[in-house]
Design an enzyme around this catalytic site. Sequence first.
Site, mmCIF file in Angstrom:
data_model
loop_
_atom_site.group_PDB
_atom_site.id
_atom_site.type_symbol
_atom_site.label_atom_id
_atom_site.label_comp_id
_atom_site.label_asym_id
_atom_site.label_seq_id
_atom_site.Cartn_x
_atom_site.Cartn_y
_atom_site.Cartn_z
ATOM 1 N N SER A 139 -5.904 3.065 4.761
ATOM 2 C CA SER A 139 -5.325 2.398 3.850
ATOM 3 C C SER A 139 -6.215 1.448 2.941
ATOM 4 O O SER A 139 -6.221 0.336 2.587
ATOM 5 C CB SER A 139 -4.110 1.447 4.137
ATOM 6 O OG SER A 139 -3.189 1.094 3.279
ATOM 7 N N SER A 157 0.883 -1.288 0.021
ATOM 8 C CA SER A 157 -0.043 -0.122 0.042
ATOM 9 C C SER A 157 0.758 1.436 -0.152
ATOM 10 O O SER A 157 0.117 2.560 -0.109
ATOM 11 C CB SER A 157 -0.786 -0.055 1.294
ATOM 12 O OG SER A 157 -2.097 -0.809 1.007
ATOM 13 N N LYS A 162 0.063 3.869 -2.461
ATOM 14 C CA LYS A 162 -0.909 4.774 -2.523
ATOM 15 C C LYS A 162 -0.285 6.195 -2.207
ATOM 16 O O LYS A 162 -1.043 7.239 -2.214
ATOM 17 C CB LYS A 162 -1.782 4.604 -1.274
ATOM 18 C CG LYS A 162 -2.644 3.192 -1.586
ATOM 19 C CD LYS A 162 -3.623 3.184 -0.269
ATOM 20 C CE LYS A 162 -4.749 2.007 -0.516
ATOM 21 N NZ LYS A 162 -4.072 0.576 0.046
#
Length: 386
Positions: free
Chosen positions: A126, A66, A69
């Site tokens: 997240s 993640s 991101k």
Amino acid sequence: MQTLKKAICILLAAVFFALWPAQAAAPNAKALSDEEISAPAAVLMEAETGKVLYEKNANEVRACASITKVMTLLLVMEALDSGKIALTDMVTASEHASSMGGSDIWLEPGETMSVDDMIKATAVASANDAAVALAEHISGTEEAFVAQMNEKAAQLGMVNTVFKNCNGLDEEGHVTTAYDIALMSRELIRHPAIFNYTSIWMDTLRGGKTQIVNTNKLLKSYKGITGLKTGTTGQAGSCITATAQRDGLTLIAVTLGSATGTERFSAASTLLDYGFANFVYYTPELPEGALDPIGVEGGMQQQLQLQATEGVGVLLPKGQEKDLAVSLERPENVTAPVEQGQIIGKVVYRLGDEVLAQYDITAAHRVEQVTFASALGVLLRQLLQM
């Protein structure tokens, strides 16, 4: 005998105090060994200069989960700054966005949520589904958004990065490096509004019905922490890009592939501790006389006012501020015409033979060259004033 003992004690004390100041002033620059960082790959970068203070397998290509991101949020921040989207815009979750697994906020197809809340869900919880919903809101499809992610990565010099999705779920060929992550993290924190989200520990969505908790546990334990993003998948292991600021020094610590979340946070803390213990972001004053006016030859004005961007800082090992050499390079005079903003000289900061920073001294205004017509005009104006 007593007199001799006293003399020896005085002599030893004098030697001690003669040596002590030099020892105390020595830079605290203990090197950080790879054994102290359990993560397979890591980077510590100073944010203002982009200087790498520590690296371990920094360009090793790996999955990053993640932390992907960070790039998603960077493009969202840019879309906000450009006016393409607004925080109050309502985002509608598609079937595709709602189908994401892993960490999410359980968006239902057709459910609407503001851009502000979608960013919060992406940065704090997240949420994979929220990240995709934002991507589709900005670019129409996730595929089009991912293409923009890769374009931005190329612009930032992230030569070892390929994005295949916008949320970091494991996918063949979706890879990056610790160094590339530091680059995009540095770019993201150029948008201070991101800290409105990455500094949140707990919050709610859907009018208080959905509670979210930040995946970055350093928010509760590390002094000066400001963000930024964690990530965990089977391929990537436990990863983090952590940002922190103390006394004007901003650091970015990236660790990839840790076996556990605890190891991830420990490695990032060790990196940040090393940076804050050994480096300082120092802003020296301009040299005396740097901006004194200079003469102009053949100009309608005899003097030129100067200007410079103040507040330029340099990164130094702690204790070496006094060793910073500042040199001023500027001519005795200039020849007209001179344009406003024209470079006249420069200030250079050096540590030993290394140039750490430099910036230009420029003309604060325009000075026209003396011509027959301009001289005649001045003469006429003076006659009229008589």
